[in-house]
Design an enzyme around this catalytic site. Structure first.
Site, PDB file in Angstrom:
ATOM      1  N   HIS A  16       2.024   7.120   2.444  1.00  0.00           N
ATOM      2  CA  HIS A  16       1.366   8.391   2.148  1.00  0.00           C
ATOM      3  C   HIS A  16       1.756   9.492   3.119  1.00  0.00           C
ATOM      4  O   HIS A  16       2.594   9.295   3.989  1.00  0.00           O
ATOM      5  CB  HIS A  16      -0.150   8.207   2.074  1.00  0.00           C
ATOM      6  CG  HIS A  16      -0.709   7.582   3.321  1.00  0.00           C
ATOM      7  ND1 HIS A  16      -0.846   8.283   4.481  1.00  0.00           N
ATOM      8  CD2 HIS A  16      -1.124   6.321   3.577  1.00  0.00           C
ATOM      9  CE1 HIS A  16      -1.338   7.487   5.403  1.00  0.00           C
ATOM     10  NE2 HIS A  16      -1.514   6.290   4.882  1.00  0.00           N
ATOM     11  N   HIS A  24       1.957   8.882   6.765  1.00  0.00           N
ATOM     12  CA  HIS A  24       3.157   8.164   7.190  1.00  0.00           C
ATOM     13  C   HIS A  24       4.345   9.110   7.316  1.00  0.00           C
ATOM     14  O   HIS A  24       5.245   8.872   8.099  1.00  0.00           O
ATOM     15  CB  HIS A  24       3.494   7.043   6.197  1.00  0.00           C
ATOM     16  CG  HIS A  24       2.568   5.869   6.282  1.00  0.00           C
ATOM     17  ND1 HIS A  24       1.740   5.498   5.253  1.00  0.00           N
ATOM     18  CD2 HIS A  24       2.325   4.980   7.275  1.00  0.00           C
ATOM     19  CE1 HIS A  24       1.037   4.440   5.602  1.00  0.00           C
ATOM     20  NE2 HIS A  24       1.366   4.105   6.830  1.00  0.00           N
ATOM     21  N   LYS A  40       0.881  -1.158   0.000  1.00  0.00           N
ATOM     22  CA  LYS A  40       0.000   0.000   0.000  1.00  0.00           C
ATOM     23  C   LYS A  40       0.923   1.213   0.000  1.00  0.00           C
ATOM     24  O   LYS A  40       2.014   1.151   0.530  1.00  0.00           O
ATOM     25  CB  LYS A  40      -0.888   0.015   1.247  1.00  0.00           C
ATOM     26  CG  LYS A  40      -1.929  -1.085   1.243  1.00  0.00           C
ATOM     27  CD  LYS A  40      -2.853  -0.882   2.422  1.00  0.00           C
ATOM     28  CE  LYS A  40      -3.647  -2.147   2.709  1.00  0.00           C
ATOM     29  NZ  LYS A  40      -4.217  -2.120   4.052  1.00  0.00           N
TER      30      LYS A  40
HETATM   31  N1  ARG Z   1       0.887  -0.265   9.519  1.00  0.00           N
HETATM   32  C1  ARG Z   1      -0.031   0.530  10.236  1.00  0.00           C
HETATM   33  C2  ARG Z   1      -0.675   1.570   9.315  1.00  0.00           C
HETATM   34  O1  ARG Z   1      -0.094   1.958   8.339  1.00  0.00           O
HETATM   35  C3  ARG Z   1       0.586   1.251  11.399  1.00  0.00           C
HETATM   36  C4  ARG Z   1       1.226   0.387  12.432  1.00  0.00           C
HETATM   37  C5  ARG Z   1       1.303   1.059  13.742  1.00  0.00           C
HETATM   38  N2  ARG Z   1       2.009   0.341  14.753  1.00  0.00           N
HETATM   39  C6  ARG Z   1       1.526  -0.617  15.521  1.00  0.00           C
HETATM   40  N3  ARG Z   1       2.334  -1.170  16.398  1.00  0.00           N
HETATM   41  N4  ARG Z   1       0.284  -1.016  15.451  1.00  0.00           N
HETATM   42  O2  ARG Z   1      -1.762   2.021   9.604  1.00  0.00           O
END
Ligand code: ARG
Length: 572
Positions: free
Chosen positions: A128, A131, A125
């Site tokens: 963006h 992030h 994905k």
């Molecule tokens: N990959 C997730 C996202 O892009 C964020 C992860 C955040 N960290 C965690 N330990 N849950 O939404």
């Protein structure tokens, strides 16, 4: 201890002694106006109550009892007590401190480990703009902790597992193009992901196929495993390009998949059941009932036996504790996941893990890029890479106008563009949303990253021009012999407050504490250099003092910018 802290602490101690009350650091403030001294306290109100006197009398009483080495004058103004530092001593100490490369750093965190988890994009994905906020906020917090002597562990908790892989594998088998995958894996995988959803609306069978691929992946089937491995590897390589451009570094890329593959995800489900923290619903789902705790129940295993996002977070937290015995475990993740982290932390508590208190969700607000502000290929998702390129392009235009002679324009433009983006993200309280506007972010004269870089370049230029031959006299003596004008004095005093602001930034986990400070410092510098010529100073002695002041300013700004992950430029 830095002089600022030393003086403040000595005032605090003396106040305690004089009043026989507890006095905290917070009781000593910065006066609203510079002509009200350098430190001030309203402790007389409390003391008055204790003594049954009026606050004004109480203030006088306190003043009488105080005897401070570094203080020139104590002044009572109504119920307030103002302290004036001994200027020459104070200022020469500041100039000495602020020359040091690591000015503002400390060892307060010695022996403590801080985990900062940030960025954590999802494989397949796009990375963006949200992030980006996590990435720069996390990196900056890491810098700040490090500067204060903590050991930091930067973790990228990659989203590299989940049912979306079943979909992507299905789509790749049908429509994938190996060439495109190599060239831009993230773009291609996302294309496939989008296409999958479009096609699945017409063809229900696709969903079933995807489920099967994901089941196979979970069972470790070779074909699925191989594809997954490839997608992950290529995506990480691509992410790393962006990180390199931002100079962001992680100690670990342990993502979600690891917790599934190692069995740790299922182990924690079992542990939760054994400890009576979780229960099985009639249809087979395993949940942690949290409704009584004012939250919604947390699913940790689906009816088909698969674990989910939250399970992996529980397993990850536990493993981090076992591995690092962290002092703090920070998750820099958007506010849309507030509930998720509350549930996870609560579950850790129910599992009997006291260290759940050391876990914190550093939650941040949304970033809003104005529509139509840049050309995106997809229209829907704005990719970070495109944003960085756009930022560079726009800075380039500004640089060509302002400084056409400049060498390595491309590089400088990239640094300026990044500074604009990063600063906009960090110069805001983290829970606030950000409305990103290009013109505002790139304005060299407004309160922006490029403005700070520009001031740094300007200070560098001043130093270069006046550095050659200054007199060999020690600054402390010079300051004693030369009455400092207001602009110089104010700048030096402001420089002395840098260490305090780093600490505050750490305590509140707010980068804004540093960004706002740097802006104010730079405004003060601008006034200084308009009033106080350096190269053409009235006397050699003044020249030396101003040069030293400019150097101290430059280094302070430089260290501050570095904490914010912005490159200080020598020329722009
Ligand atoms: N990959 C997730 C996202 O892009 C964020 C992860 C955040 N960290 C965690 N330990 N849950 O939404």
């Amino acid at each position: 201890m830095y002089i600022y802290e030393e003086v403040k602490e000595s005032i605090r101690e003396e106040l305690e002694e004089a009043t026989d009350m507890e006095v905290t650091e917070k009781d000593i403030e910065k006066p609203p106006e510079p002509n009200m001294g350098d430190f001030s306290t309203s402790i007389a109100f409390k003391y008055a109550e204790k003594k049954g006197k009026s606050p004004v009398e109480a203030a006088e009483d306190i003043k009488e009892k105080m005897n401070l080495e570094n203080i020139e004058k104590i002044q009572v103004k109504g119920p307030y007590i103002n302290f004036y530092v001994k200027k020459d001593k104070y200022c020469s100490r500041v100039l000495k401190e602020a020359k040091k490369e690591q000015y503002g750093s400390s060892e307060q965190g010695k022996g403590k480990t801080i985990i900062v988890e940030y960025s954590s994009p999802n494989v397949a994905k796009p990375f963006h703009i949200g992030h980006l906020r996590s990435t720069v906020l996390g990196e900056s917090l890491k810098n700040i902790y490090k500067y204060l002597g903590y050991k930091t562990v930067a973790i990228n908790h990659l989203g590299d597992w989940g049912t979306q892989f079943g979909k992507i594998i299905t789509a790749y088998e049908k429509w994938g193009e190996p060439e495109k995958l190599k060239e831009d894996p993230i773009e291609h995988l996302y294309e496939l992901y989008v296409k999958f959803h479009e096609e699945a609306e017409k063809n229900q069978e696709l969903e079933e196929e995807a489920r099967e691929h994901f089941r196979n992946l979970e069972d470790g089937a070779e074909k699925e495993e191989e594809l997954w491995e490839k997608f992950r590897k290529l995506s990480i390589e691509k992410f790393k390009e962006t990180y390199q451009r931002l100079k962001v570094e992680f100690d670990s890329y342990k993502g979600e998949a690891y917790y599934v593959k190692s069995g740790k995800s299922h182990e924690i489900v079992k542990e939760a059941i054994d400890k009576n923290v979780a229960e099985k619903e009639p249809e087979g789902t395993i949940i942690v009932p949290l409704e009584e705790k004012g939250l919604t129940n947390l699913i940790i295993q689906k009816e088909d036996g698969a674990t989910i996002y939250s399970t992996r977070d529980l397993a990850a937290a536990k493993e981090r504790w076992e591995e690092y015995k962290f002092h703090e475990n920070l998750y820099v993740v958007g506010s849309e996941q507030n509930l998720h982290f509350k549930q996870v932390f609560k579950t850790l508590e129910l599992l009997g893990y006291k260290w759940n208190e050391r876990c914190e969700h550093v939650s941040y607000g949304l970033v809003d890029l104005p529509k139509g502000s840049m050309s995106t290929r997809k229209g829907k998702i704005i990719k970070l890479e495109d944003v960085l390129n756009e930022a560079q392009k726009r800075s380039m235009k500004a640089i060509k106008e302002k400084n056409p002679e400049l060498e390595n324009k491309e590089e400088v433009a990239d640094e300026v563009g990044k500074a604009a983006l990063i600063f906009t993200n960090l110069n805001q309280r983290k829970n606030k949303n950000i409305k990103f506007k290009w013109n505002k972010a790139l304005d060299f004269e407004g309160d922006t990253g490029p403005y700070l870089q520009y001031a740094h370049a300007r200070a560098t230029g001043i130093i270069k021009k006046s550095n050659e031959k200054t007199i060999e006299k020690n600054t402390s003596k010079l300051i004693k012999n030369n009455e400092l004008n207001d602009e110089t004095e104010r700048l030096i005093k402001e420089i002395s407050e840098f260490p305090k602001n780093i600490k505050k930034a750490k305590e509140q986990k707010e980068t804004q504490q540093i960004s706002k400070y740097l802006l104010e410092l730079t405004h003060t510098f601008t006034k200084f250099y308009q009033k106080c010529p350096v190269k053409h100073a009235e006397t050699e002695e003044l020249k030396k003092i101003r040069l030293e002041t400019t150097k101290a300013f430059k280094n302070t700004l430089k260290q501050g910018l570095k904490l914010l992950q912005i490159t200080p430029l020598e020329e722009m």
